[in-house]
Scaffold this active site. Sequence first.
Site, PDB file in Angstrom:
ATOM      1  N   PHE A 119      35.093  25.065  23.717  1.00  0.00           N
ATOM      2  CA  PHE A 119      36.281  24.345  22.833  1.00  0.00           C
ATOM      3  C   PHE A 119      36.819  23.139  23.646  1.00  0.00           C
ATOM      4  O   PHE A 119      36.618  22.171  22.957  1.00  0.00           O
ATOM      5  CB  PHE A 119      37.306  25.572  22.380  1.00  0.00           C
ATOM      6  CG  PHE A 119      38.680  24.996  22.249  1.00  0.00           C
ATOM      7  CD1 PHE A 119      38.845  23.959  21.043  1.00  0.00           C
ATOM      8  CD2 PHE A 119      39.841  25.243  22.901  1.00  0.00           C
ATOM      9  CE1 PHE A 119      40.118  23.478  20.669  1.00  0.00           C
ATOM     10  CE2 PHE A 119      41.081  24.715  22.486  1.00  0.00           C
ATOM     11  CZ  PHE A 119      41.182  23.928  21.536  1.00  0.00           C
ATOM     12  N   GLN A 136      34.336  22.415  33.125  1.00  0.00           N
ATOM     13  CA  GLN A 136      35.079  23.387  32.027  1.00  0.00           C
ATOM     14  C   GLN A 136      34.513  24.824  32.246  1.00  0.00           C
ATOM     15  O   GLN A 136      34.961  25.781  31.620  1.00  0.00           O
ATOM     16  CB  GLN A 136      35.167  22.895  30.765  1.00  0.00           C
ATOM     17  CG  GLN A 136      35.664  21.349  30.764  1.00  0.00           C
ATOM     18  CD  GLN A 136      37.116  21.205  31.023  1.00  0.00           C
ATOM     19  OE1 GLN A 136      38.057  22.007  30.527  1.00  0.00           O
ATOM     20  NE2 GLN A 136      37.399  20.286  32.269  1.00  0.00           N
ATOM     21  N   ASN A 160      25.532  27.197  28.918  1.00  0.00           N
ATOM     22  CA  ASN A 160      24.591  28.253  28.800  1.00  0.00           C
ATOM     23  C   ASN A 160      24.842  29.187  27.431  1.00  0.00           C
ATOM     24  O   ASN A 160      24.145  29.945  27.282  1.00  0.00           O
ATOM     25  CB  ASN A 160      24.495  29.359  29.967  1.00  0.00           C
ATOM     26  CG  ASN A 160      25.730  30.279  29.942  1.00  0.00           C
ATOM     27  OD1 ASN A 160      26.919  30.035  29.224  1.00  0.00           O
ATOM     28  ND2 ASN A 160      25.887  31.319  30.726  1.00  0.00           N
ATOM     29  N   ASP A 162      22.588  27.236  33.436  1.00  0.00           N
ATOM     30  CA  ASP A 162      23.950  28.213  33.692  1.00  0.00           C
ATOM     31  C   ASP A 162      24.516  27.554  34.941  1.00  0.00           C
ATOM     32  O   ASP A 162      23.696  26.848  35.908  1.00  0.00           O
ATOM     33  CB  ASP A 162      23.179  29.339  34.360  1.00  0.00           C
ATOM     34  CG  ASP A 162      24.652  30.719  34.175  1.00  0.00           C
ATOM     35  OD1 ASP A 162      25.242  30.365  35.014  1.00  0.00           O
ATOM     36  OD2 ASP A 162      24.157  31.609  33.494  1.00  0.00           O
ATOM     37  N   TYR A 203      41.159  37.336  35.605  1.00  0.00           N
ATOM     38  CA  TYR A 203      40.596  36.299  35.242  1.00  0.00           C
ATOM     39  C   TYR A 203      41.714  35.110  35.941  1.00  0.00           C
ATOM     40  O   TYR A 203      41.473  34.119  36.463  1.00  0.00           O
ATOM     41  CB  TYR A 203      40.981  35.879  33.771  1.00  0.00           C
ATOM     42  CG  TYR A 203      40.962  34.544  33.391  1.00  0.00           C
ATOM     43  CD1 TYR A 203      39.810  33.550  33.115  1.00  0.00           C
ATOM     44  CD2 TYR A 203      42.269  33.881  32.786  1.00  0.00           C
ATOM     45  CE1 TYR A 203      40.075  32.422  32.687  1.00  0.00           C
ATOM     46  CE2 TYR A 203      42.170  32.572  32.512  1.00  0.00           C
ATOM     47  CZ  TYR A 203      40.988  31.777  32.344  1.00  0.00           C
ATOM     48  OH  TYR A 203      41.260  30.366  31.828  1.00  0.00           O
ATOM     49  N   ILE A 223      51.382  41.353  16.167  1.00  0.00           N
ATOM     50  CA  ILE A 223      51.660  40.855  17.266  1.00  0.00           C
ATOM     51  C   ILE A 223      51.527  42.211  18.447  1.00  0.00           C
ATOM     52  O   ILE A 223      51.723  43.164  17.869  1.00  0.00           O
ATOM     53  CB  ILE A 223      53.038  40.302  17.424  1.00  0.00           C
ATOM     54  CG1 ILE A 223      53.561  39.344  16.465  1.00  0.00           C
ATOM     55  CG2 ILE A 223      53.821  40.380  18.762  1.00  0.00           C
ATOM     56  CD1 ILE A 223      55.005  38.908  16.067  1.00  0.00           C
TER      57      ILE A 223
HETATM   58  N1  NAD Z   1      41.598  27.640  25.848  1.00  0.00           N
HETATM   59  C1  NAD Z   1      42.846  27.806  26.809  1.00  0.00           C
HETATM   60  O1  NAD Z   1      43.604  27.890  26.257  1.00  0.00           O
HETATM   61  C2  NAD Z   1      42.751  27.442  28.327  1.00  0.00           C
HETATM   62  C3  NAD Z   1      43.789  27.800  29.130  1.00  0.00           C
HETATM   63  C4  NAD Z   1      43.466  27.822  30.517  1.00  0.00           C
HETATM   64  C5  NAD Z   1      42.640  27.402  30.961  1.00  0.00           C
HETATM   65  N2  NAD Z   1      41.350  27.221  30.243  1.00  0.00           N
HETATM   66  C6  NAD Z   1      40.018  26.673  30.795  1.00  0.00           C
HETATM   67  O2  NAD Z   1      39.583  25.668  30.232  1.00  0.00           O
HETATM   68  C7  NAD Z   1      38.074  25.913  30.324  1.00  0.00           C
HETATM   69  C8  NAD Z   1      37.513  25.689  28.941  1.00  0.00           C
HETATM   70  O3  NAD Z   1      38.020  26.798  28.110  1.00  0.00           O
HETATM   71  P1  NAD Z   1      37.844  26.827  26.607  1.00  0.00           P
HETATM   72  O4  NAD Z   1      38.961  27.153  25.963  1.00  0.00           O
HETATM   73  O5  NAD Z   1      37.040  25.636  26.082  1.00  0.00           O
HETATM   74  O6  NAD Z   1      36.680  28.065  26.654  1.00  0.00           O
HETATM   75  P2  NAD Z   1      35.070  28.186  26.007  1.00  0.00           P
HETATM   76  O7  NAD Z   1      34.762  29.671  26.053  1.00  0.00           O
HETATM   77  O8  NAD Z   1      35.258  27.719  24.735  1.00  0.00           O
HETATM   78  O9  NAD Z   1      34.434  27.259  26.842  1.00  0.00           O
HETATM   79  C9  NAD Z   1      33.631  27.398  27.940  1.00  0.00           C
HETATM   80  C10 NAD Z   1      32.291  27.184  27.981  1.00  0.00           C
HETATM   81  O10 NAD Z   1      31.561  27.442  29.115  1.00  0.00           O
HETATM   82  C11 NAD Z   1      30.310  27.851  29.039  1.00  0.00           C
HETATM   83  N3  NAD Z   1      29.840  28.866  29.846  1.00  0.00           N
HETATM   84  C12 NAD Z   1      30.252  30.273  30.190  1.00  0.00           C
HETATM   85  N4  NAD Z   1      29.715  30.558  31.409  1.00  0.00           N
HETATM   86  C13 NAD Z   1      28.810  29.839  31.658  1.00  0.00           C
HETATM   87  C14 NAD Z   1      27.772  29.528  32.597  1.00  0.00           C
HETATM   88  N5  NAD Z   1      27.595  30.597  33.501  1.00  0.00           N
HETATM   89  N6  NAD Z   1      27.136  28.402  32.888  1.00  0.00           N
HETATM   90  C15 NAD Z   1      27.265  27.380  32.019  1.00  0.00           C
HETATM   91  N7  NAD Z   1      28.149  27.537  30.847  1.00  0.00           N
HETATM   92  C16 NAD Z   1      28.982  28.658  30.838  1.00  0.00           C
HETATM   93  C17 NAD Z   1      30.395  28.672  27.532  1.00  0.00           C
HETATM   94  O11 NAD Z   1      29.452  28.910  26.842  1.00  0.00           O
HETATM   95  C18 NAD Z   1      31.668  27.815  26.510  1.00  0.00           C
HETATM   96  O12 NAD Z   1      30.872  26.997  26.148  1.00  0.00           O
HETATM   97  C19 NAD Z   1      37.641  27.155  30.861  1.00  0.00           C
HETATM   98  O13 NAD Z   1      37.796  26.749  32.459  1.00  0.00           O
HETATM   99  C20 NAD Z   1      38.941  27.996  30.925  1.00  0.00           C
HETATM  100  O14 NAD Z   1      39.128  28.973  31.911  1.00  0.00           O
HETATM  101  C21 NAD Z   1      41.430  27.280  28.766  1.00  0.00           C
END
Ligand code: NAD
Length: 329
Positions: free
Chosen positions: A11, A86, A32, A66, A154, A210
Amino acid sequence: MQVLVTGGAGFIGGHLAESFVHDGHDVTVVDNFDPYYEVAIKRTNVSEARETAAKTDGSYTLVEDDVRNESTVSRLVAEADVVYHQAAQAGVRASVEDPKKPNEVNVEGTLNVLEAARSSDVRRVVLASSSSVYGKNHYLPYDEAHPTTPVSPYGVSKLAAEQYARTYNDVYGLPTVALRYFTVYGPRMRPNMAITNFVTRCADGKPPVIYGDGQQTRDFTYIDDVVDANRTLMTSDAADGEILNIGSTDNISIERLARTICDAFDQPLNLEYDERYRGDAEHTHADIGKARALIGYEPSVTIDQGVRKFIDWYRSNRAWYRSLTKATA
Ligand SMILES: NC(=O)c1ccc[n+]([C@@H]2O[C@H](COP(=O)([O-])OP(=O)(O)OC[C@H]3O[C@@H](n4cnc5c(N)ncnc54)[C@H](O)[C@@H]3O)[C@@H](O)[C@H]2O)c1
């Protein structure tokens, strides 16, 4: 600029990659396609960024691999000017089910990125951290000096990752910035989050469910504000070695979010309540003063505007998104 976005099919990474190619950068995404949510959403993120690249001076390259694979990460980081890390096993609830995976992906994956960056000419590593590092609140809003007592596996993994980034700056002089995101939302967001569940239920004429009493509060941060903060860090060294909160314009309760979404759909307010999830924080609320001072961060999208934008997107994509997601029915 040569930019590497790990997790760039996800995302937030997907929006970053699209924005960077739009600005004319050469973007490589490594992902991945972890199937913990619907992979078709990630494929769409990739095609949107590719379509944008075709219309600009930017370029888009996808590497399906990965971040736990050290040799791939070393090769890709060595080619990059700036790295946006990310990739993660995101989500509090998934980590409660399987606590080892966030450690493997979020901590070891981050170490691979930092190790590769240490021995390369990369100008900056910008890392996605999370408000989940705070956990138990002592005061609100959280400034970056607030104690970190995560309440989920997490949160622990994100805390370890951001502290490794900070330490690599201290010890090796590697320019790193960790951004603590506060509940990010927008088009193509991960399914099964409060906003997607509420919107899906209301669109189906059903009341939102909720988890808990709905008095938990959150900063809901619109994706465009998150992209802006990251875009600034492409060239600014003002926050090197720092950790910054990236939150929103206003802080609201989950119940108020449900009411806002019901109002947008003209639905009567028959909210339903269910048991609260383990690992969910009670309150998150960002003090963004440090990000404002260092990088001029100023969130601009209010919750009412953001919810309306998300609902507009949802209405245009309802059949597709609905068919893919397993939102609470
Ligand atoms: N969305 C939120 O509200 C939020 C809030 C705080 C922090 N975050 C952090 O922001 C980042 C992005 O979050 P998001 O919401 O886009 O999540 P997401 O799950 O949509 O994106 C993460 C991506 O990482 C990829 N991924 C997972 N494991 C992997 C691996 N071993 N090797 C390569 N790719 C891998 C997934 O396939 C996915 O496309 C993350 O680090 C998350 O912890 C998100």
